[in-house]
Design an enzyme around this catalytic site. Structure first.
Site, PDB file in Angstrom:
ATOM      1  N   VAL A  21      47.442  39.986  46.280  1.00  0.00           N
ATOM      2  CA  VAL A  21      47.175  38.705  46.953  1.00  0.00           C
ATOM      3  C   VAL A  21      45.760  38.177  46.720  1.00  0.00           C
ATOM      4  O   VAL A  21      45.482  37.028  47.043  1.00  0.00           O
ATOM      5  CB  VAL A  21      47.404  38.812  48.479  1.00  0.00           C
ATOM      6  CG1 VAL A  21      48.868  39.011  48.793  1.00  0.00           C
ATOM      7  CG2 VAL A  21      46.553  39.903  49.102  1.00  0.00           C
ATOM      8  N   TYR A  22      44.859  38.978  46.197  1.00  0.00           N
ATOM      9  CA  TYR A  22      43.489  38.500  46.019  1.00  0.00           C
ATOM     10  C   TYR A  22      43.465  37.373  44.991  1.00  0.00           C
ATOM     11  O   TYR A  22      43.786  37.568  43.812  1.00  0.00           O
ATOM     12  CB  TYR A  22      42.565  39.630  45.570  1.00  0.00           C
ATOM     13  CG  TYR A  22      42.334  40.709  46.609  1.00  0.00           C
ATOM     14  CD1 TYR A  22      42.663  40.538  47.941  1.00  0.00           C
ATOM     15  CD2 TYR A  22      41.750  41.927  46.238  1.00  0.00           C
ATOM     16  CE1 TYR A  22      42.439  41.521  48.880  1.00  0.00           C
ATOM     17  CE2 TYR A  22      41.523  42.925  47.179  1.00  0.00           C
ATOM     18  CZ  TYR A  22      41.876  42.719  48.492  1.00  0.00           C
ATOM     19  OH  TYR A  22      41.658  43.715  49.419  1.00  0.00           O
ATOM     20  N   SER A  23      43.090  36.195  45.460  1.00  0.00           N
ATOM     21  CA  SER A  23      43.012  35.002  44.611  1.00  0.00           C
ATOM     22  C   SER A  23      44.298  34.807  43.817  1.00  0.00           C
ATOM     23  O   SER A  23      44.275  34.531  42.616  1.00  0.00           O
ATOM     24  CB  SER A  23      41.793  35.070  43.687  1.00  0.00           C
ATOM     25  OG  SER A  23      40.600  35.107  44.437  1.00  0.00           O
TER      26      SER A  23
ATOM     27  N   GLY B 234      46.538  36.732  42.609  1.00  0.00           N
ATOM     28  CA  GLY B 234      46.757  37.568  41.433  1.00  0.00           C
ATOM     29  C   GLY B 234      45.660  37.520  40.402  1.00  0.00           C
ATOM     30  O   GLY B 234      45.621  38.366  39.492  1.00  0.00           O
TER      31      GLY B 234
END
Length: 326
Positions: free
Chosen positions: A60-62, A64
């Site tokens: 979920v960080y940015s 993908g």
């Protein structure tokens, strides 16, 4: 750099883990303060040069793009067998009823998506980012076991949850002969010590590697109390971690400032050294958006706090409401 076993596994990791949430396309996701790929690469390269071999990201960080940046950078700067890559699954990655969570369908889809973004055949540590109340833990654990048996992950881990949930997970895995969680990524720092009550003792008893996130409390332990960073001004999740304990937390920072001043070192050194001395913590996950922050993190490894200093740092703490599990 020191290298230690990750819990009771045979895997050896650096005493520090580089958290990669700060590296990702700013236009993707909800973190406008992230560094783009050109800005991020020097941090991954310097971490390797300092001896850090352990890197943590999440799908979920940015949206993908953190995985993409981490994967491309480590492919260029290191041999795959020399680094330990950790990522996570749980958060929403696409619309629709199966675009998030820890169902078998979600896990088996998301591991493949993460591997593609990271540009690797396997991750060393695949972690559930949070507990999924809508899915039986048996379904989640069996799916994770199948991920390991398929060679797509070497180990599995969990993140912030209640100790009873983690204990249940370990028991269910043992009962069925499934792969057991090897790690716990929880929230531990001088401003939030509730994990010392049950989770840390449980991890010590069960031989679990502990890799806490936000050991510097999103920078609140490193800067003057009333100052703000660009991230702090837009970090709604971070504000929710401290909103009800402002006065007590200020006293902790004052104690930290006094100990650091007496030592003649930055506050970051002392705050991280305190986390490192806690048993059974293996490798705190440190973030960096300035290259000097990596130097500070490594310098903290050599700082050994005395019993009187630890007592002074811990004395102002008051019980906090449990946070970060959702």
């Amino acid at each position: 750099m020191d290298y230690v076993r990750l819990g009771r596994t045979g895997l050896k990791v650096s005493r520090l883990c580089l958290g990669c949430m700060s590296y990702g396309a700013p236009e993707r996701g909800s973190h406008p303060w992230t560094l783009d790929e050109a800005q991020s690469r020097p941090f991954l390269k310097k971490a390797l040069d300092l001896g850090i071999n352990f890197f943590d990201t999440a799908n979920v960080y940015s949206d993908g793009s953190s995985e993409e940046i981490v994967g491309r950078s480590l492919t260029e700067y290191a041999r795959r067998d020399d680094v330990v890559i950790a990522t996570k699954v749980h958060g929403r990655m696409r619309p629709g009823p199966n675009g998030a969570g820890l169902s078998r369908k979600a896990i088996l889809a998301e591991i493949d998506h993460s591997l593609k973004r990271l540009g690797t055949d396997y991750v060393d540590l695949y972690q559930i980012h949070r507990w999924d109340y809508a899915v039986p833990i048996e379904e989640t654990l069996e799916a994770l076991h199948d991920v390991v048996k398929a060679g797509k992950a070497r180990y599995i881990g969990a993140s912030s949850m209640f100790a009873w949930q983690f204990a249940q997970s370990l028991a269910v895995a043992e009962r069925h002969g499934w792969t057991r969680f090897a790690t716990m990524q929880n929230y531990v720092n001088l401003l939030y010590r509730e994990e010392e009550r049950e989770m840390l003792p449980l991890c010590k008893a069960e031989g679990i590697g502990v890799i806490p996130w936000s050991p510097l409390a999103r920078g609140r332990l490193t800067r003057d109390w009333d100052s703000l960073s660009a991230r702090a001004e837009t970090d709604d999740f971070g504000r929710g971690l401290y909103a009800k304990t402002v006065d007590a937390d200020r006293k902790v920072v004052q104690a930290l400032t006094a100990v650091a001043a007496a030592r003649g070192v930055p506050r970051a050194h002392v705050a991280l050294a305190w986390v490192l001395h806690k048993s059974p913590i293996t490798a705190p996950i440190v973030g960096a958006t300035k290259l000097s922050q990596l130097d500070d993190a490594v310098a903290a490894l050599a700082l050994k706090l005395g019993a009187d200093e630890i007592a002074a740092l811990e004395a102002p703490y008051v019980p906090h409401a449990v946070v970060a599990h959702a």
